[in-house]
Scaffold this active site. Structure first.
Site, PDB file in Angstrom:
ATOM      1  N   LYS A  20      14.910  -3.538 -52.411  1.00  0.00           N
ATOM      2  CA  LYS A  20      13.514  -3.843 -52.744  1.00  0.00           C
ATOM      3  C   LYS A  20      12.635  -2.630 -52.501  1.00  0.00           C
ATOM      4  CE  LYS A  20      14.812  -8.513 -52.013  1.00  0.00           C
ATOM      5  NZ  LYS A  20      16.134  -8.530 -51.389  1.00  0.00           N
TER       6      LYS A  20
ATOM      7  N   CYS B 211      17.310 -14.844 -48.678  1.00  0.00           N
ATOM      8  CA  CYS B 211      18.303 -15.239 -49.694  1.00  0.00           C
ATOM      9  C   CYS B 211      19.014 -16.495 -49.202  1.00  0.00           C
ATOM     10  CB  CYS B 211      19.270 -14.106 -50.001  1.00  0.00           C
ATOM     11  SG  CYS B 211      20.242 -13.561 -48.605  1.00  0.00           S
TER      12      CYS B 211
HETATM   13  N1  SAM Z   1      15.521  -5.769 -48.201  1.00  0.00           N
HETATM   14  C1  SAM Z   1      16.893  -5.335 -48.197  1.00  0.00           C
HETATM   15  C2  SAM Z   1      17.322  -5.019 -49.616  1.00  0.00           C
HETATM   16  O1  SAM Z   1      16.752  -5.568 -50.548  1.00  0.00           O
HETATM   17  O2  SAM Z   1      18.213  -4.191 -49.793  1.00  0.00           O
HETATM   18  C3  SAM Z   1      17.815  -6.340 -47.556  1.00  0.00           C
HETATM   19  C4  SAM Z   1      17.386  -6.715 -46.181  1.00  0.00           C
HETATM   20  S1  SAM Z   1      18.516  -7.747 -45.340  1.00  0.00           S
HETATM   21  C5  SAM Z   1      18.223  -9.285 -46.030  1.00  0.00           C
HETATM   22  C6  SAM Z   1      17.777  -7.879 -43.786  1.00  0.00           C
HETATM   23  C7  SAM Z   1      17.714  -6.588 -42.999  1.00  0.00           C
HETATM   24  O3  SAM Z   1      16.968  -6.872 -41.819  1.00  0.00           O
HETATM   25  C8  SAM Z   1      19.035  -6.028 -42.516  1.00  0.00           C
HETATM   26  O4  SAM Z   1      19.190  -4.718 -43.030  1.00  0.00           O
HETATM   27  C9  SAM Z   1      18.938  -5.977 -41.005  1.00  0.00           C
HETATM   28  O5  SAM Z   1      19.480  -4.798 -40.432  1.00  0.00           O
HETATM   29  C10 SAM Z   1      17.446  -6.045 -40.790  1.00  0.00           C
HETATM   30  N2  SAM Z   1      17.013  -6.651 -39.532  1.00  0.00           N
HETATM   31  C11 SAM Z   1      17.601  -7.564 -38.770  1.00  0.00           C
HETATM   32  N3  SAM Z   1      16.848  -7.870 -37.696  1.00  0.00           N
HETATM   33  C12 SAM Z   1      15.746  -7.115 -37.812  1.00  0.00           C
HETATM   34  C13 SAM Z   1      14.609  -6.954 -37.014  1.00  0.00           C
HETATM   35  N4  SAM Z   1      14.426  -7.646 -35.909  1.00  0.00           N
HETATM   36  N5  SAM Z   1      13.708  -6.061 -37.431  1.00  0.00           N
HETATM   37  C14 SAM Z   1      13.858  -5.337 -38.584  1.00  0.00           C
HETATM   38  N6  SAM Z   1      14.912  -5.449 -39.379  1.00  0.00           N
HETATM   39  C15 SAM Z   1      15.848  -6.327 -38.979  1.00  0.00           C
END
Ligand code: SAM
Length: 461
Positions: free
Chosen positions: A116, A232
Site C-alpha cells: 500500500k 485482511c
Molecule cells: N500494509 C502492508 C502491505 O500492504 O504490504 C501489509 C501490512 S501487514 C498486514 C501488517 C504489518 O504490521 C506487518 O508487516 C507487521 O510487521 C506490522 N506490525 C505488527 N505489529 C505492529 C505494531 N505494533 N506496530 C507497527 N507495525 C506492526
C-alpha cells in the site's frame, strides 16, 4: 485443508443467506493482480505494452488481474524497472480509497512489505513526504527495497513503535493508513495453511494491538485529515469492533463514505452505531478479490487543541548546500533542479531529504529521503535508488535496451555487457541502463564494454 468448524460457524452467523456462496468460493481459483506504478507510467498506455494478458480490476483504475498459469510478471524486466507491483486485487483498495495528493504528509504505520505504501508514494508524485513504518526491522528492509524499486524518493522509512511515533508526530499527517496485523481470514483461500495458525492464534489475540495502533494513528492525523484502517480479516471485533472502539475513545473522529463499487458489502453495524455501515467489506463470493475490511475516518477540524510541539524544528541540519566536488559534478548533469538545503550527508552517504518534515531525533530511520549515492575517496558512486528515481530523459548518457534484447536480463544478472553497437565509440563513464525507456540501474562504460553496477542484492535470480 479443512475450514475450522468454529470459523465456519462464525462466518455463517456473519453472512446469513450469503454463507453458502462464500463457502463455495473456496472451490474457485485465487485472484492474482498487479498494480501499475503511476509514478513511472500511464496505466492505460503501459497495459498495452505488457506482453501478457491483463484484465482491469473494475474498482481500481491502475489495477489489473492476470492468470498465474499463463503469466509470470515477476520474471519480466518491467518488474525490475518498478513499473508494477504484484498485489491481490482486494489489497489494492485501502491505499486507493485513502488516496494521497502531491505535497501532502502521509504516514503508513504498518507498511511492510509496501503493497500500500508504494501506491501512496506514487500518488505523491515526488512532492510531500511518505513516512513508511513497520515495527519489524527485517520487514522494514523489504519495504525499503520495494519503495526504492518503484522509484519513490520522498520517503522516510522507519522501524518504530507506533506509540512512540505518536509522541513525536502529533497531528502531523494529512493521511494515515493503518493496515493492521490481523488473523488474516481473507487469506485462507490463497494460503490454506494459515487456517492452522488461526487456530493457534485466534482473532481476539490481535484486538489489543489493533486498538493501540488505531489510537496512535488517530493521534497523528491533522485536524481535517484522514485515517484509513484496514485488515485482511472478516472478524467483526478486529474490523468494525476497532472502529467502534475508536469512535468511543475519540469524539473528534468521524466515519466517512468510501467511493462505492457494486461488489462492496457494507459494514456490519450495531443497532446503536448505524454509521458502521459506512465501512466496506470485500468478500470473494461477491467480487474478484480475496477479502478485506476498510474504514475511512476524518478528524474534525480543530476539535482538539493543537499540541505545543507541532512543527518543532529538527536539531539535525540538512546540508548547507556544500557537497563534495565529485557529487556536485555528477548531479549537475542530471536535468533536475536540486535544492541545496535538502542535501544531507551521513557518513559516506549523500541523501536528498523530502520537503515538509524534518528528520527527528530518536527515531530509528532506515532511510532519510532519496539516497543519491556514496562519497568515498573523493569519488561519487550513484546509488541504485537514484537510478530508479530518474526518468530516462533526465540523464544525458543512457543505454536503452529492449525487453527482448538478451542483454537486458544479462544486465539484471550482474553480467558485463558488450554494448559497442549501441554507444558512440568514444563514450565512457557512468551510463543509465534502461529497458524500453525505463531505468534499471547504472553501468560504467569503457571501450564499448559496460561494467555492471546493478545493485548486487537485487539481481535477477
Ligand atoms: N500494509 C502492508 C502491505 O500492504 O504490504 C501489509 C501490512 S501487514 C498486514 C501488517 C504489518 O504490521 C506487518 O508487516 C507487521 O510487521 C506490522 N506490525 C505488527 N505489529 C505492529 C505494531 N505494533 N506496530 C507497527 N507495525 C506492526
Amino acid at each position: 485443508m479443512q475450514i475450522p468448524d468454529t470459523f465456519r460457524e462464525k462466518m455463517r452467523e456473519l453472512l446469513g443467506g450469503e454463507y453458502p456462496a462464500w463457502e463455495e468460493s473456496f472451490q474457485n481459483k485465487v485472484h492474482s493482480g498487479l498494480r501499475i506504478n503511476r509514478r513511472k507510467a500511464d496505466p492505460d498506455e503501459l497495459k498495452n505494452r505488457i506482453p501478457f494478458s491483463l484484465e482491469p480490476v473494475p474498482w481500481i483504475d491502475n489495477g489489473f488481474s492476470y492468470d498465474v498459469d499463463t503469466a509470470a510478471p515477476s520474471k519480466h524486466p518491467y518488474y525490475y524497472a518498478g513499473l508494477y507491483y504484484l498485489q491481490e486485487p482486494s489489497a489494492m483498495t485501502p491505499a486507493d480509497r485513502l488516496g494521497a495528493k502531491p505535497g501532502e504528509l502521509v504516514l503508513d504505520l504498518c507498511a511492510a512489505p509496501g503493497g500500500k505504501a508504494t501506491e501512496l508514494g506514487a500518488r505523491l508524485a515526488g512532492r510531500g513526504v511518505l513516512v513508511a513504518n513497520d515495527i519489524s526491522a527485517s520487514r522494514a528492509r523489504a519495504l525499503l527495497k520495494n519503495l526504492e524499486l518503484q522509484g519513490i524518493g520522498n520517503i522516510y522509512v522507519t522501524s518504530e513503535e507506533p506509540a512512540k511515533l505518536a509522541g513525536i508526530f502529533p497531528e502531523t499527517f494529512d493521511r494515515v493508513l493503518i493496515d493492521a496485523p490481523c488473523s488474516g481470514e481473507g487469506m485462507f483461500r490463497r494460503e490454506p495453511q494459515m487456517m492452522q495458525f488461526w487456530e493457534e492464534r485466534p482473532p481476539e489475540s490481535y484486538v489489543p494491538v489493533q486498538r493501540s495502533l488505531i489510537l496512535s494513528g488517530a493521534a497523528m492525523v491533522k485536524p481535517g485529515g484522514y485515517l484509513m484502517y484496514s485488515t485482511c480479516t472478516f472478524d467483526w471485533e478486529e474490523d468494525e469492533g476497532a472502529i467502534r472502539f475508536l469512535l468511543h475513545e475519540r469524539s473528534d473522529m468521524e466515519l466517512c463514505d468510501i467511493a462505492p463499487y457494486d461488489g462492496f458489502h457494507e459494514g456490519f453495524a450495531d443497532a446503536d452505531l448505524p454509521e458502521l455501515k459506512k465501512c466496506v467489506r470485500i468478500f470473494p463470493h461477491r467480487m474478484d478479490g480475496e477479502g478485506h475490511f476498510l474504514a475511512l475516518l476524518r478528524k474534525k477540524e480543530r476539535a482538539v487543541e493543537i499540541q505545543e510541539h507541532r512543527g518543532k524544528k529538527s536539531p539535525y541540519r540538512a546540508g548547507k548546500g556544500v557537497i563534495p566536488e565529485a557529487a556536485e559534478e555528477f548531479l549537475s548533469e542530471i536535468r533536475r533542479e536540486f535544492k541545496r538545503q535538502r542535501f544531507y550527508i551521513q557518513g559516506e552517504q549523500l541523501y536528498y531529504l523530502p520537503e515538509g518534515l524534518p528528520v527527528q531525533p530518536g527515531v530509528r530511520y532506515l532511510r532519510t529521503g532519496l539516497l543519491l549515492g556514496s562519497i568515498a575517496k573523493k569519488r561519487f558512486e550513484p546509488s541504485q535508488a537514484l537510478a530508479m528515481n530518474l526518468r530516462m530523459e533526465e540523464y544525458p548518457r543512457c543505454i536503452d535496451l529492449s525487453a527482448e534484447d538478451s542483454r537486458t536480463v544479462k544486465y539484471l544478472k550482474g553480467e558485463t555487457l558488450d554494448v559497442s553497437d549501441v554507444v558512440p565509440a568514444r563514450a565512457k563513464g557512468y551510463h543509465l541502463v534502461c529497458v524500453d525507456g525505463f531505468p534499471l540501474g547504472w553501468g560504467k562504460l569503457s571501450g564499448g564494454i559496460l561494467k555492471n553496477k546493478y545493485y548486487a542484492g537485487w539481481r535477477w535470480q
